[in-house]
Design an enzyme around this catalytic site. Structure first.
Site, PDB file in Angstrom:
ATOM      1  N   CYS A  11       4.558  -0.095  -8.106  1.00 25.89           N
ATOM      2  CA  CYS A  11       3.094  -0.102  -8.112  1.00 25.89           C
ATOM      3  C   CYS A  11       2.651  -1.557  -8.201  1.00 25.89           C
ATOM      4  O   CYS A  11       3.486  -2.462  -8.257  1.00 25.89           O
ATOM      5  CB  CYS A  11       2.513   0.771  -9.224  1.00 25.89           C
ATOM      6  SG  CYS A  11       2.767   0.208 -10.901  1.00 25.89           S
ATOM      7  N   CYS A  85       0.876   0.211  -3.809  1.00 29.26           N
ATOM      8  CA  CYS A  85       1.146  -1.217  -3.628  1.00 29.26           C
ATOM      9  C   CYS A  85       0.838  -1.692  -2.215  1.00 29.26           C
ATOM     10  O   CYS A  85       0.961  -2.873  -1.914  1.00 29.26           O
ATOM     11  CB  CYS A  85       2.581  -1.565  -4.010  1.00 29.26           C
ATOM     12  SG  CYS A  85       3.848  -0.804  -3.010  1.00 29.26           S
ATOM     13  N   CYS A  89       4.822  -3.537  -0.126  1.00 26.77           N
ATOM     14  CA  CYS A  89       6.088  -2.816  -0.241  1.00 26.77           C
ATOM     15  C   CYS A  89       6.896  -2.982   1.042  1.00 26.77           C
ATOM     16  O   CYS A  89       6.434  -2.602   2.117  1.00 26.77           O
ATOM     17  CB  CYS A  89       5.838  -1.327  -0.491  1.00 26.77           C
ATOM     18  SG  CYS A  89       5.032  -1.002  -2.049  1.00 26.77           S
TER      19      CYS A  89
END
Length: 137
Positions: A11, A85, A89
């Site tokens: 996250c 995120c 990512c």
């Protein structure tokens, strides 16, 4: 499969959702799964509301520290669970990805963190059922 599967929870701040998910998976899977968590912009400390919410169910995450998401950590993980995120990512071919849409408890109290904690537990339980098991486990 001779080694245990590895799961990476990601996250933004690695201070709330991903830490609660990692705590649940460690609690429910024991040493059968390698558990990792990271953030695209890690916070200084774990969210106190997340710590309190997990403490209420007997899981201590106070020994965890927000960590920065690295290419190697993602590459070395079998399953990558993202939680808001976005483009930070990394994507690797052949990896299993899930994006869990969860409210962010950042800046909120424990009353907000509790339902998120419970939602995460249900998702982790389903994840655990779906993970491959090493031979003999």
């Amino acid at each position: 499969m001779t080694t245990k599967p590895s799961v990476l929870f990601v996250c933004v701040h690695n201070a709330g959702r991903s830490q609660m998910a990692a705590g649940w998976l460690r609690h429910l899977a024991g040493d059968t799964v390698e558990v990792r968590s990271a953030g695209s912009e890690p916070a200084e400390t774990i969210n106190p509301a997340a710590v309190e919410a997990m403490h209420e169910v007997g899981i201590d995450i106070t020994d965890q520290t927000p960590a920065e998401l690295t290419w190697d950590t993602a590459q070395d993980s079998d399953v990558i669970i993202t939680m808001g995120c976005g483009d930070a990512c990394p994507v690797f071919p052949g990896k299993r990805y899930e994006d869990w849409k969860l409210d962010d408890p950042a800046g909120q109290g424990v009353d907000t963190a509790r339902p998120i904690r419970d939602d995460i537990r249900a998702r982790v339980e389903q994840l655990l059922i779906s993970l491959p098991r090493p031979a003999g486990k």
